[in-house]
Design an enzyme around this catalytic site. Structure first.
Site, mmCIF file in Angstrom:
data_model
loop_
_atom_site.group_PDB
_atom_site.id
_atom_site.type_symbol
_atom_site.label_atom_id
_atom_site.label_comp_id
_atom_site.label_asym_id
_atom_site.label_seq_id
_atom_site.Cartn_x
_atom_site.Cartn_y
_atom_site.Cartn_z
ATOM 1 N N HIS A 52 0.853 -1.196 0.000
ATOM 2 C CA HIS A 52 0.000 0.000 0.000
ATOM 3 C C HIS A 52 0.886 1.243 0.000
ATOM 4 O O HIS A 52 1.968 1.236 0.589
ATOM 5 C CB HIS A 52 -0.902 -0.018 1.241
ATOM 6 N N GLU A 110 -3.947 2.329 -7.199
ATOM 7 C CA GLU A 110 -4.354 3.392 -6.277
ATOM 8 C C GLU A 110 -3.484 4.622 -6.504
ATOM 9 O O GLU A 110 -2.389 4.724 -5.942
ATOM 10 C CB GLU A 110 -4.187 2.925 -4.825
ATOM 11 N N GLY A 145 -7.781 9.056 0.135
ATOM 12 C CA GLY A 145 -8.193 9.834 1.293
ATOM 13 C C GLY A 145 -8.351 11.321 1.019
ATOM 14 O O GLY A 145 -8.464 12.119 1.940
ATOM 15 N N GLY A 169 -11.686 4.981 3.487
ATOM 16 C CA GLY A 169 -12.645 5.724 4.314
ATOM 17 C C GLY A 169 -14.083 5.223 4.222
ATOM 18 O O GLY A 169 -14.756 5.034 5.246
#
Ligand code: PGA
Length: 253
Positions: free
Chosen positions: A98, A170, A176, A237
């Site tokens: 990540h 991503e 976020g 989130g």
């Protein structure tokens, strides 16, 4: 070829035992009534894994870790959690590489590749995260960054590794931030990734699930998942809010 659709919730370092229990209760109730042809996956913090596994008994929701050690077996690695331990507490997936691990904890492409291999040897499906920063995108480096991240795994483990892995694109600038990639921006990179794998093995590429992550919400999920190379989502989130995560799940199903 129909690819596995996966909606993965990355809780990151959020929630308490009580909040986790409420969230899981709402999700299990929602998923059991939706009749979906997609898999929902929850990736809570390590310490909550055994509890979440117990609460998921009898549901179709899968369990995963957010990270794992690059080392295998047992040993003097204070603070680390092995792939075998994740299997032991009911995980079938694990997030690897990540951008927060790469940026905040110094994980290099080589470490990430070692973790992909450690996950697979433990019988876990790694979700390999790749993606460029805003600076890199603006400098026109999106493809070179993503391609180096994918190539590091191919070099270490061979293209065969992608037969038993999931990729998550991503873009760091979308994580976020509330700034989602447009479906077209995401699709372009997803197709590029699939093409990279296809250049080495077309069958593996055709079966590879590539998730999009970065400010996925109920409101934008359907348009993202409608793109030909977007096979689901890795959700931060919005995975902490049951109604929102269920809406995303239904958009994929
Ligand atoms: P976000 O996080 O959905 O909160 O943008 C995605 C992720 O980091 O996996």
């Amino acid at each position: 070829m129909t690819r596995k659709k996966l909606i993965a919730g990355n809780w990151k370092m959020n929630g308490s035992l009580r909040e986790s229990r409420e969230l899981v209760a709402a999700l299990t109730a929602g998923v059991s009534t939706s009749g979906a042809n997609a898999t929902m996956l929850l990736c809570p913090p390590f310490v909550y894994l055994p509890a979440v596994r117990d609460w998921l008994q009898g549901s179709s929701i899968a369990l995963g870790g957010q990270d794992l050690a690059d080392k295998e077996g047992v040993g003097a690695y204070t603070g680390e959690v092995s792939g075998a331990m994740l299997r032991d507490v009911g995980c079938s997936y694990v997030i690897v590489g990540h951008s927060e691990r790469r940026a905040l904890y110094g994980e290099t492409d080589a470490v990430v590749a070692a973790k992909v291999q450690a996950a697979q040897r433990a019988g876990l499906t790694p979700i390999l995260c790749v993606g460029e920063t805003l600076e890199q995108r603006e400098a026109g480096q999106t493809r070179s960054v993503v391609s180096a991240q994918v190539a590091a795994v191919v070099e270490a483990a061979g293209v065969r590794a992608f037969a038993e892995a999931v990729v998550a694109y991503e873009p760091v600038w979308a994580i976020g931030t509330g700034r989602t990639a447009t479906p077209e921006q995401a699709q372009e990179v997803h197709a590029f990734i699939r093409g990279m794998v296809a250049a080495r093995d077309a069958t593996i590429a055709a079966g590879l699930s590539i998730l999009y992550g970065g400010s996925v919400k109920g409101a934008n999920a359907r348009n993202l998942f409608a793109m030909g190379d977007i096979d689901g989502g890795l959700v931060g989130g919005a995975s902490l809010v049951a109604a929102e995560f269920l809406e995303i799940f239904r958009a994929a199903a």
